[in-house]
Design a protein around this motif. Structure first.
Motif, short mmCIF file in Angstrom:
data_model
loop_
_atom_site.label_atom_id
_atom_site.label_comp_id
_atom_site.label_asym_id
_atom_site.label_seq_id
_atom_site.Cartn_x
_atom_site.Cartn_y
_atom_site.Cartn_z
N HIS A 283 -120.73 -84.14 -26.49
CA HIS A 283 -120.58 -83.48 -27.79
C HIS A 283 -120.32 -84.55 -28.86
CE1 HIS A 283 -120.33 -79.40 -26.11
NE2 HIS A 283 -119.71 -79.98 -25.11
N ARG A 284 -121.11 -84.49 -29.95
CA ARG A 284 -121.01 -85.56 -30.94
C ARG A 284 -120.57 -85.05 -32.31
NH1 ARG A 284 -127.38 -86.70 -32.43
NH2 ARG A 284 -127.05 -85.45 -34.28
N ASP A 285 -120.02 -83.83 -32.32
CA ASP A 285 -119.60 -83.21 -33.58
C ASP A 285 -118.56 -84.04 -34.31
OD1 ASP A 285 -119.96 -81.67 -31.18
OD2 ASP A 285 -119.80 -79.83 -32.35
N PHE A 286 -117.80 -84.86 -33.58
CA PHE A 286 -116.71 -85.62 -34.20
C PHE A 286 -117.04 -87.10 -34.33
CE2 PHE A 286 -114.76 -82.06 -31.79
CZ PHE A 286 -114.56 -81.24 -32.89
N HIS B 48 -109.14 -79.10 -32.98
CA HIS B 48 -110.09 -78.36 -32.15
C HIS B 48 -109.71 -78.40 -30.67
CE1 HIS B 48 -113.04 -77.80 -35.42
NE2 HIS B 48 -112.52 -78.93 -35.86
N ARG C 241 -118.61 -89.59 -36.98
CA ARG C 241 -119.00 -89.66 -38.40
C ARG C 241 -119.60 -91.03 -38.68
NH1 ARG C 241 -115.47 -85.33 -39.49
NH2 ARG C 241 -116.59 -83.92 -38.14
N TYR D 19 -116.16 -84.74 -25.29
CA TYR D 19 -116.32 -84.78 -26.75
C TYR D 19 -115.99 -86.21 -27.17
CZ TYR D 19 -116.37 -79.70 -26.74
OH TYR D 19 -116.71 -78.39 -26.52
#
Ligand code: RIB
Length: 299
Positions: A77-80, A124, A82, A55
């Motif tokens: 994972h690139r959810d975090f 998370h 911004r 992540y």
């Protein structure tokens, strides 16, 4: 084990030069290329290409789309990540005829992390996860303290080494990955064996990987010490060699290799990276590393 990497993303402006520029000199360059880089994303790419679940967390600016594309391409994972309406982190990198480099770093959005963002990201993750850090983002002391409270395993590559690291509680670090210069800055010692001994006294619960450039790499903890020579190659660009080593060493450990085997994996991966231009684009896939290792594999 999942790895959360809160790390930098830089646009690397790479100039081929006759020699690293001298004070007061103006020098025409031979070429200019722009590559995605930054110690943070380089290490995430190396981990992901080595097969680890990664992540990546951090801040990109107006020109940061390539980093989202990289995450997409390599399964990070690139959810975090911004995006801010602000200038991206970037570097000006000179590469000389011997493939040595010299890097000017502008932090940009990499240094705009907030405590609220860190709290949200860390919420998370758990004590089952590893946190990987370098010194190209702000708030390292805060990040280390919060992650330690959660019981995460914290790995630190203290690069580039500067006085901002003084505020980090290094006793909370489980794995240091550093070069001889950084080892000297942390301990005051010069000889590799002395650096490792000093780190063992200062941080008795930590594991240490000390890279020695063309002289190889060493690993040490309270029970074990090992050494790995380099795999000699004709280098064209050494940028991201250390990041490739870091990602592959950690991947080897997570995947159950011995420390010696993990050093060997890191050394072979970085020997491939230096034969290719750029940072992220130079990092090999695991199958390339395994194929290249096959004749000498001891893992
Ligand atoms: O370690 C190599 C990296 O350092 C480059 O990609 C550059 O962005 C600098 O951060």
């Amino acid at each position: 084990m999942r790895v959360l990497n809160i790390g930098s993303m830089n646009l690397d402006y790479v100039y081929k030069v006759d020699h690293i520029i001298l004070p007061g000199e103006t020098q025409a360059t031979e070429s200019r290329e722009v590559f995605p880089g930054g110690k943070g994303i380089n290490q995430s790419v190396a981990l992901a290409k080595a097969g680890v679940e990664v992540y990546h967390a951090g801040l990109i600016g107006r020109g940061g789309q390539p980093f989202l594309d990289i995450c997409e391409a390599f399964g990070i994972h690139r959810d975090f990540i911004r995006q801010l309406d602000a200038p991206d982190g970037h570097t000006v990198i000179q590469i000389d005829k011997e493939a040595q480099n010299s890097i000017l770093l502008y932090g940009g959005t990499n240094r705009m992390l907030t405590e609220a963002f860190i709290d949200e990201v860390l919420s998370h993750f758990t004590s089952e996860d590893m946190l990987l850090l370098q010194n190209e983002v702000n708030l390292l002391p805060y990040i280390v303290d919060r992650a330690y409270e959660k019981g995460m395993t914290i790995a630190l590559n203290p690069s580039p080494f500067d006085q901002r690291l003084d505020a980090v509680d290094m006793t909370k670090i489980k794995l240091f990955l550093l070069n001889e210069v950084e080892g000297h800055q942390l301990t005051g010692k010069t000889e590799p064996s002395e650096i490792l001994s000093a780190l063992k006294v200062l941080y008795p619960h930590a594991k240490v990987v000390l890279t020695l450039g063309k002289d190889g790499a060493m690993y040490a903890d309270q029970n074990e010490t090992c050494f790995q020579p380099i795999f000699p190659v004709d280098a064209v660009d050494t940028t991201a060699a250390g990041d490739t080593f870091t990602g592959y060493f950690i991947a080897g450990c997570i995947q159950g290799l011995s420390k010696q085997g993990s050093l060997q994996l890191g050394a072979k991966a970085s020997s491939i990276a230096v034969t290719r231009p750029g940072a992220v684009p130079s990092i090999p896939f695991l199958h390339e590393v395994m194929e290249a290792l096959a004749p000498s594999a001891a893992v």
